[in-house]
Design an enzyme around this catalytic site. Structure first.
Site, PDB file in Angstrom:
ATOM      1  N   GLY A  72     -43.992 128.833  72.736  1.00  0.00           N
ATOM      2  CA  GLY A  72     -43.492 127.475  72.573  1.00  0.00           C
ATOM      3  C   GLY A  72     -44.562 126.492  72.162  1.00  0.00           C
ATOM      4  O   GLY A  72     -44.546 125.324  72.566  1.00  0.00           O
ATOM      5  N   ALA A  73     -45.500 126.929  71.321  1.00  0.00           N
ATOM      6  CA  ALA A  73     -46.674 126.105  71.007  1.00  0.00           C
ATOM      7  C   ALA A  73     -46.567 125.349  69.691  1.00  0.00           C
ATOM      8  O   ALA A  73     -47.567 124.860  69.185  1.00  0.00           O
ATOM      9  CB  ALA A  73     -47.928 126.984  70.994  1.00  0.00           C
ATOM     10  N   SER A  74     -45.375 125.243  69.139  1.00  0.00           N
ATOM     11  CA  SER A  74     -45.238 124.493  67.886  1.00  0.00           C
ATOM     12  C   SER A  74     -45.225 122.993  68.131  1.00  0.00           C
ATOM     13  O   SER A  74     -45.354 122.199  67.200  1.00  0.00           O
ATOM     14  CB  SER A  74     -43.967 124.917  67.141  1.00  0.00           C
ATOM     15  N   GLY A 109     -45.429 119.739  71.645  1.00  0.00           N
ATOM     16  CA  GLY A 109     -45.492 119.418  73.068  1.00  0.00           C
ATOM     17  C   GLY A 109     -46.692 119.970  73.819  1.00  0.00           C
ATOM     18  O   GLY A 109     -47.810 120.034  73.297  1.00  0.00           O
ATOM     19  N   ILE A 110     -46.451 120.374  75.052  1.00  0.00           N
ATOM     20  CA  ILE A 110     -47.526 120.840  75.926  1.00  0.00           C
ATOM     21  C   ILE A 110     -48.190 122.096  75.377  1.00  0.00           C
ATOM     22  O   ILE A 110     -49.415 122.224  75.414  1.00  0.00           O
ATOM     23  CB  ILE A 110     -46.980 121.096  77.347  1.00  0.00           C
ATOM     24  N   LYS A 129     -40.362 129.642  67.974  1.00  0.00           N
ATOM     25  CA  LYS A 129     -39.206 129.919  67.112  1.00  0.00           C
ATOM     26  C   LYS A 129     -39.185 129.122  65.816  1.00  0.00           C
ATOM     27  O   LYS A 129     -38.615 129.561  64.830  1.00  0.00           O
ATOM     28  CB  LYS A 129     -37.904 129.596  67.868  1.00  0.00           C
ATOM     29  N   ASP A 177     -39.000 134.412  69.340  1.00  0.00           N
ATOM     30  CA  ASP A 177     -38.012 133.983  70.311  1.00  0.00           C
ATOM     31  C   ASP A 177     -38.275 134.834  71.550  1.00  0.00           C
ATOM     32  O   ASP A 177     -38.155 136.063  71.490  1.00  0.00           O
ATOM     33  CB  ASP A 177     -36.598 134.226  69.775  1.00  0.00           C
ATOM     34  N   TYR A 234     -31.086 125.187  86.566  1.00  0.00           N
ATOM     35  CA  TYR A 234     -32.401 124.944  85.971  1.00  0.00           C
ATOM     36  C   TYR A 234     -33.509 125.254  86.976  1.00  0.00           C
ATOM     37  O   TYR A 234     -34.518 125.886  86.630  1.00  0.00           O
ATOM     38  CB  TYR A 234     -32.506 123.492  85.512  1.00  0.00           C
ATOM     39  N   LYS A 289     -36.685 127.869  86.475  1.00  0.00           N
ATOM     40  CA  LYS A 289     -38.092 127.485  86.524  1.00  0.00           C
ATOM     41  C   LYS A 289     -38.814 128.166  87.694  1.00  0.00           C
ATOM     42  O   LYS A 289     -39.964 128.591  87.559  1.00  0.00           O
ATOM     43  CB  LYS A 289     -38.231 125.963  86.655  1.00  0.00           C
TER      44      LYS A 289
END
Length: 410
Positions: free
Chosen positions: A14-16, A18-19, A39, A71, A165, A169
């Site tokens: 998920g590094a495209s 944000g954090i 993704k 993904d 959720y 998490k």
């Protein structure tokens, strides 16, 4: 904070944006090798950033980068990315499980499609990425897995408004609890990192609108905290970003604030001692699950809508162009509408006569009174599950300005 990640290879999901991207850029400043595993291959009009734009930023910051379409629900895609990383960089030293899906909905309002997505991305994705990288981590002299997940606090307040959720998490955090001990003999550190405050990301904007980011910190605080953890030797820990940085000598936290003049919103899943440290927390009390009821407020629903009616004018209508419906649950079980689309506006009891509403709000009387008295922020009410809405989020956020105007008049 003098340790370096130079020459280390980080596999970040998920590094495209944000954090995840912030962590990648911080490591890139050291000259690290970064695998962007996300993704987004082509631009999305609603979300900035792709694996390719992130890779360019990493290279500009001084790192080497391999963008991979991943993904985290797809085992084959993860395996291909891991193999490509090992072929290009010779191994994998660090895994950052950042990819996550969110839906802050109660049990009845959580579609099973969303439930499955959250558990597939958060818990299963974290487990699977870690599993496929572990054979390579065992060969590293500085192996580390860092999950962007919260401390495991088994308190009802963190479950009651969004149990699906929270479960997803906490699944990520349970991976930390188990894997840290499982792989201690292999010298693989496994830790979790969680923000003390809300972080200004695309996900946050989608949840609460752009306006909420003024109460957030920038992703760079998580990046600096992650860097401090990844250059250390702790394992099995659940870190909070601000506490990590204080322990490493950081004293200026204004540098991380989106707007240092605004009160900071706490994130979910914080220990009580962290919540107590917020100096201006009355607007966010609902997020802690310990707010006091204001149902004894002598102000009536009718009086609130009369105040709204007196505030309407053509200029406000032209700026808003929306029709709102309010479903006030409980003994009252009333429906009201505010037409800020037609003429000079209108307010009334019942369904809007001009057709369907653009946004429908559902809340109890206590929440309604707090919103219009200014003692509760709409974004906090929404994120905590006190306020539910259906319709255009951007139009919903326009109503916050009217609520602010009401505060001085109620």
């Amino acid at each position: 904070m003098s340790m370096s990640l130079a020459g280390k290879t980080l596999f970040i999901t998920g590094a495209s944006r944000g954090i995840g991207k912030a962590i990648a850029l911080r490591a890139a400043q050291d000259g690290a090798n970064i695998v962007i595993a996300a993704k987004t291959n082509t631009p999305n009009p609603k979300l900035e950033g792709t694996i390719h734009s992130a890779a360019q930023e990493v290279q500009t910051a001084g790192g080497n980068c391999l963008p991979c379409i991943v993904d985290v629900r797809d085992e084959e895609q993860i395996k291909n990315a891991v193999d490509a990383a090992v072929e290009k960089f010779g191994g994998i030293d660090i895994v950052v499980n950042n990819a996550s899906a969110i839906s802050l909905t109660g049990t009845l309002d959580t579609a099973m499609k969303r439930y499955d997505l959250m558990h597939a991305v958060n818990t299963r994705g974290t487990f699977l990425v870690s599993k496929l990288c572990l054979p390579h981590l065992k060969k590293s002299s500085s192996a580390h897995i860092l999950n962007i997940s919260p401390p495991l606090l088994m308190e009802p307040r963190w479950f009651k408004s969004h149990v699906a959720y929270t479960m997803a998490k906490y699944g990520m955090s349970m991976c930390v609890l188990g894997m840290a001990d499982e792989y201690k003999s292999d010298n693989i550190c496994v830790n979790a990192l969680w923000p003390k405050t809300a972080i200004a990301t695309a996900a946050m904007e989608m949840l609460g609108g752009k306006d909420i980011t003024k109460n957030c910190r920038k992703p760079t605080i998580m990046a600096d905290a992650a860097h401090a953890i990844l250059t250390g030797k702790s394992t099995g820990k659940f870190f909070i970003d601000e506490k990590v940085l204080k322990e490493h000598g950081v004293t200026n936290f204004d540098q991380y604030a989106v707007d240092k003049n605004e009160p900071l919103a706490p994130d979910f899943f914080l220990p009580e001692e962290e919540l107590k440290s917020f100096p201006k927390n009355e607007l966010f009390e609902v997020l802690y699950g310990r707010e006091e009821s204001s149902q004894s407020n002598p102000i009536s629903v009718d009086s609130v809508f009369n105040k709204i009616k007196s505030s309407l004018n053509e200029d406000l209508v032209n700026k808003t162009k929306s029709v709102y419906a309010f479903h006030i649950t409980g003994p009252e079980n009333e429906v009201w509408f505010v037409d800020m689309k037609n003429g000079s506006g209108a307010v009334g009891k019942g369904q809007p006569p001009a057709g369907s509403a653009d946004v429908i709000f559902t809340m109890d009387l206590d929440c309604f009174m707090k919103l219009f008295s200014g003692s509760l922020k709409p974004t906090s009410a929404f994120m905590s599950g006190k306020l539910k809405l259906k319709g255009d989020m951007n139009l919903a956020m326009k109503l916050e300005k009217l609520m602010s105007a009401m505060k001085a008049r109620l």
